[in-house]
Motif scaffolding. Structure first.
Motif, mmCIF file in Angstrom:
data_model
loop_
_atom_site.group_PDB
_atom_site.id
_atom_site.type_symbol
_atom_site.label_atom_id
_atom_site.label_comp_id
_atom_site.label_asym_id
_atom_site.label_seq_id
_atom_site.Cartn_x
_atom_site.Cartn_y
_atom_site.Cartn_z
ATOM 1 N N LYS A 1 0.752 -1.410 -0.222
ATOM 2 C CA LYS A 1 0.194 0.064 0.259
ATOM 3 C C LYS A 1 0.974 1.306 -0.170
ATOM 4 C CE LYS A 1 -4.508 1.742 2.395
ATOM 5 N NZ LYS A 1 -5.150 1.979 3.127
ATOM 6 N N THR A 2 0.459 2.270 -0.859
ATOM 7 C CA THR A 2 1.874 2.993 -1.161
ATOM 8 C C THR A 2 0.948 4.495 -2.334
ATOM 9 O OG1 THR A 2 4.162 3.918 -1.127
ATOM 10 C CG2 THR A 2 3.161 2.555 -3.376
ATOM 11 N N ASN A 3 1.387 5.331 -2.255
ATOM 12 C CA ASN A 3 1.203 6.075 -3.787
ATOM 13 C C ASN A 3 2.211 7.663 -3.999
ATOM 14 O OD1 ASN A 3 2.360 8.605 -1.728
ATOM 15 N ND2 ASN A 3 0.770 8.076 -0.197
ATOM 16 N N TYR A 4 2.194 7.217 -5.463
ATOM 17 C CA TYR A 4 3.465 7.887 -5.871
ATOM 18 C C TYR A 4 2.534 8.917 -6.686
ATOM 19 C CZ TYR A 4 1.613 4.817 -10.088
ATOM 20 O OH TYR A 4 0.954 4.498 -10.809
ATOM 21 N N SER A 5 3.354 9.722 -7.815
ATOM 22 C CA SER A 5 3.372 10.672 -9.007
ATOM 23 C C SER A 5 3.249 10.210 -9.934
ATOM 24 C CB SER A 5 3.822 11.904 -8.396
ATOM 25 O OG SER A 5 4.092 13.279 -9.216
ATOM 26 N N SER A 6 2.298 10.217 -11.040
ATOM 27 C CA SER A 6 2.875 10.027 -12.699
ATOM 28 C C SER A 6 4.173 11.058 -13.141
ATOM 29 C CB SER A 6 1.829 10.133 -12.988
ATOM 30 O OG SER A 6 1.243 11.010 -13.533
ATOM 31 N N LYS A 7 4.162 12.613 -12.229
ATOM 32 C CA LYS A 7 5.499 13.418 -12.420
ATOM 33 C C LYS A 7 4.521 13.821 -14.211
ATOM 34 C CE LYS A 7 8.908 12.566 -9.920
ATOM 35 N NZ LYS A 7 10.479 12.168 -9.244
ATOM 36 N N ASN A 8 5.971 13.766 -15.186
ATOM 37 C CA ASN A 8 6.206 14.890 -16.588
ATOM 38 C C ASN A 8 5.710 13.251 -17.625
ATOM 39 O OD1 ASN A 8 5.680 16.902 -18.067
ATOM 40 N ND2 ASN A 8 8.177 16.481 -18.550
ATOM 41 N N TYR A 9 5.210 12.490 -17.144
ATOM 42 C CA TYR A 9 5.189 11.329 -18.137
ATOM 43 C C TYR A 9 3.379 10.778 -18.786
ATOM 44 C CZ TYR A 9 9.907 11.330 -18.242
ATOM 45 O OH TYR A 9 11.313 11.415 -18.080
ATOM 46 N N ILE A 10 2.775 10.915 -19.420
ATOM 47 C CA ILE A 10 1.379 9.985 -19.991
ATOM 48 C C ILE A 10 2.387 8.362 -19.533
ATOM 49 C CG2 ILE A 10 0.263 8.972 -21.767
ATOM 50 C CD1 ILE A 10 -0.701 12.516 -20.787
ATOM 51 N N ARG A 11 1.522 7.898 -18.312
ATOM 52 C CA ARG A 11 1.329 6.880 -18.116
ATOM 53 C C ARG A 11 0.243 5.416 -18.490
ATOM 54 N NH1 ARG A 11 4.019 4.282 -12.458
ATOM 55 N NH2 ARG A 11 5.969 5.436 -12.232
ATOM 56 N N PHE A 12 1.424 4.500 -19.381
ATOM 57 C CA PHE A 12 -0.114 3.909 -19.687
ATOM 58 C C PHE A 12 0.405 2.350 -19.117
ATOM 59 C CE2 PHE A 12 -1.059 0.062 -21.722
ATOM 60 C CZ PHE A 12 -2.113 -0.113 -22.655
ATOM 61 N N CYS A 13 -0.696 2.102 -17.242
ATOM 62 C CA CYS A 13 -0.339 1.124 -17.009
ATOM 63 C C CYS A 13 -1.255 -0.101 -16.674
ATOM 64 C CB CYS A 13 -0.921 1.925 -15.407
ATOM 65 S SG CYS A 13 -0.090 3.492 -14.971
ATOM 66 N N SER A 14 -0.880 -1.659 -16.818
ATOM 67 C CA SER A 14 -1.755 -2.699 -17.264
ATOM 68 C C SER A 14 -0.703 -3.418 -16.176
ATOM 69 C CB SER A 14 -0.975 -3.010 -18.918
ATOM 70 O OG SER A 14 -0.087 -3.271 -19.206
ATOM 71 N N ILE A 15 -1.763 -4.745 -16.203
ATOM 72 C CA ILE A 15 -1.311 -5.715 -15.020
ATOM 73 C C ILE A 15 -1.219 -7.289 -16.430
ATOM 74 C CG2 ILE A 15 -2.743 -7.425 -13.234
ATOM 75 C CD1 ILE A 15 -1.756 -4.804 -12.764
ATOM 76 N N LEU A 16 0.272 -7.902 -15.633
ATOM 77 C CA LEU A 16 0.090 -9.360 -16.344
ATOM 78 C C LEU A 16 -0.267 -10.270 -15.774
ATOM 79 C CD1 LEU A 16 3.839 -8.297 -18.414
ATOM 80 C CD2 LEU A 16 1.968 -7.733 -18.874
ATOM 81 N N GLU A 17 -0.247 -9.976 -14.316
ATOM 82 C CA GLU A 17 -0.862 -10.959 -13.361
ATOM 83 C C GLU A 17 -1.003 -10.315 -11.649
ATOM 84 O OE1 GLU A 17 1.398 -14.632 -11.284
ATOM 85 O OE2 GLU A 17 2.026 -14.579 -13.049
ATOM 86 N N GLY A 18 -2.147 -11.028 -12.243
ATOM 87 C CA GLY A 18 -2.683 -10.746 -10.727
ATOM 88 C C GLY A 18 -3.885 -8.977 -10.396
ATOM 89 N N SER A 19 -3.763 -8.563 -9.710
ATOM 90 C CA SER A 19 -4.425 -7.397 -10.070
ATOM 91 C C SER A 19 -4.443 -6.179 -8.918
ATOM 92 C CB SER A 19 -6.146 -8.114 -9.381
ATOM 93 O OG SER A 19 -6.203 -7.933 -7.880
ATOM 94 N N LYS A 20 -4.616 -5.033 -8.556
ATOM 95 C CA LYS A 20 -4.688 -3.482 -7.987
ATOM 96 C C LYS A 20 -5.678 -3.443 -8.096
ATOM 97 C CE LYS A 20 -0.079 -1.659 -10.585
ATOM 98 N NZ LYS A 20 0.474 -1.090 -10.941
ATOM 99 N N PHE A 21 -5.679 -2.260 -6.761
ATOM 100 C CA PHE A 21 -6.804 -1.537 -6.519
ATOM 101 C C PHE A 21 -6.339 0.435 -6.186
ATOM 102 C CE2 PHE A 21 -8.547 -4.584 -3.628
ATOM 103 C CZ PHE A 21 -10.035 -4.974 -4.770
ATOM 104 N N VAL A 22 -7.153 0.890 -6.982
ATOM 105 C CA VAL A 22 -6.210 2.211 -7.444
ATOM 106 C C VAL A 22 -7.032 3.967 -6.826
ATOM 107 C CG1 VAL A 22 -4.883 1.434 -8.582
ATOM 108 C CG2 VAL A 22 -6.579 2.416 -9.423
ATOM 109 N N SER A 23 -6.525 4.193 -6.313
ATOM 110 C CA SER A 23 -7.503 5.849 -6.426
ATOM 111 C C SER A 23 -6.576 6.518 -7.175
ATOM 112 C CB SER A 23 -7.865 6.186 -4.644
ATOM 113 O OG SER A 23 -8.097 7.324 -4.796
ATOM 114 N N ILE A 24 -7.165 7.866 -7.542
ATOM 115 C CA ILE A 24 -6.196 8.223 -8.766
ATOM 116 C C ILE A 24 -6.455 10.351 -8.560
ATOM 117 C CG2 ILE A 24 -5.393 9.274 -11.388
ATOM 118 C CD1 ILE A 24 -6.351 6.320 -11.541
ATOM 119 N N ASN A 25 -5.968 10.870 -7.797
ATOM 120 C CA ASN A 25 -6.521 12.390 -7.799
ATOM 121 C C ASN A 25 -7.916 12.327 -6.744
ATOM 122 O OD1 ASN A 25 -4.253 12.952 -9.122
ATOM 123 N ND2 ASN A 25 -5.855 13.132 -11.317
ATOM 124 N N LYS A 26 -7.775 11.544 -5.876
ATOM 125 C CA LYS A 26 -8.621 11.571 -4.631
ATOM 126 C C LYS A 26 -9.958 10.218 -5.039
ATOM 127 C CE LYS A 26 -5.001 13.018 -1.759
ATOM 128 N NZ LYS A 26 -4.568 12.067 -1.084
#
Length: 273
Positions: free
Chosen positions: A28-53
């Motif tokens: 459980k953590t948080n991060y910033s995408s900074k100065n890039y477009i990010r394409f995020c995908s999962i190869l195995e498993g899953s995630k929970f995400v909350s973006i910009n609250k």
């Protein structure tokens, strides 16, 4: 829960940077995408995400997320998960958008906000995504070139989703205005002090602010833009002409910086394009 978010492996091509993650335990953590477009995908498993609250989402191998620059992400993983993230150069994306017209897919984006969207893979996007993952995992010649090539196809297929251009071509915050200003003026006699003054900042304050969001100093960022432009111009101009056209008065210094960046001289590069 663990909070470390260091990638297992990375690879950087000219226009993209790939970050591959293997999570063996809960995180459980948080991060910033900074100065890039990010394409995020999962190869195995899953995630929970909350973006910009915004509300929390769950996604797996069947879906992907696109993040605008400077997005704030809260991440939670509760099972063994392999994630594949592509940071895509904004200048590269704008080049593609300016040259292409695409037919929109009938399928709507699953969820869209001003700074991100989540959607299911369609067959075309799924296919090019698999190609990129396979190339990343192989030890082969021209690996970086092929990754940049298929990244164009990836962006093209993302643009087919209704509303996608609003996200991946989104302009937000002062840093985006600064980057747009630099990219419009970097071939001239652009001084860091002039940029800082234009945006009402002291030079040292501006440099710290810029590096915080981009990971590069303004000088490094401008140099990279010039050398990228030089590669384009070398296709139809000689080395001396290119050196002056991208703002180098000293051709020897241009050759030195080009070689440090790309591992070959401009003359050697001309022979292989």
């Amino acid at each position: 829960m663990a909070t470390d978010l260091s990638p297992t492996s990375t690879l950087e091509a000219e226009h993209i940077r790939i970050l591959y993650y293997e999570f063996e335990r809960q995180l459980k953590t948080n991060y910033s995408s900074k100065n890039y477009i990010r394409f995020c995908s999962i190869l195995e498993g899953s995630k929970f995400v909350s973006i910009n609250k915004e509300k929390k989402f769950h996604y797996d191998q069947n879906s992907f997320i696109i993040l605008s620059p400077f997005s704030e992400v809260e991440l939670e993983i509760n099972e063994k998960t392999k994630a594949f993230v592509m940071e895509i150069d904004d200048y590269f994306i704008r080049q593609i958008i300016s040259k292409l017209q695409v037919e929109l897919e009938e399928e709507e984006i699953k969820y869209i906000e001003n700074e991100f969207f989540i959607a299911h893979f369609n067959p075309d996007l799924c296919e090019v995504h698999k190609k990129i993952v396979n190339i990343f995992n192989q030890n082969r010649l021209n690996k970086e070139f092929l990754l940049d090539l298929y990244s164009r196809e990836l962006v093209y297929n993302i643009l087919k989703y209704k509303g996608s251009e609003k996200i991946i071509n989104n302009k937000k915050s002062k840093i985006s205005a600064i980057i747009e200003f630099i990219e419009s003026n970097y071939l001239g006699d652009l001084k860091i002090s002039d940029i800082a003054n234009y945006f009402g900042m002291r030079e040292y304050e501006f440099s710290r602010y810029f590096k915080k969001f981009t990971g590069k100093s303004p000088k490094e960022y401008i140099k990279d833009l010039k050398l990228k432009k030089a590669k384009e111009l070398l296709a139809f101009q000689n080395v001396t002409e290119v050196s002056f056209d991208v703002g180098y008065e000293n051709i020897s210094y241009f050759i030195k910086e080009f070689r440090e960046k790309y591992g070959i001289t401009p003359k050697e590069y001309k022979k292989i394009i």
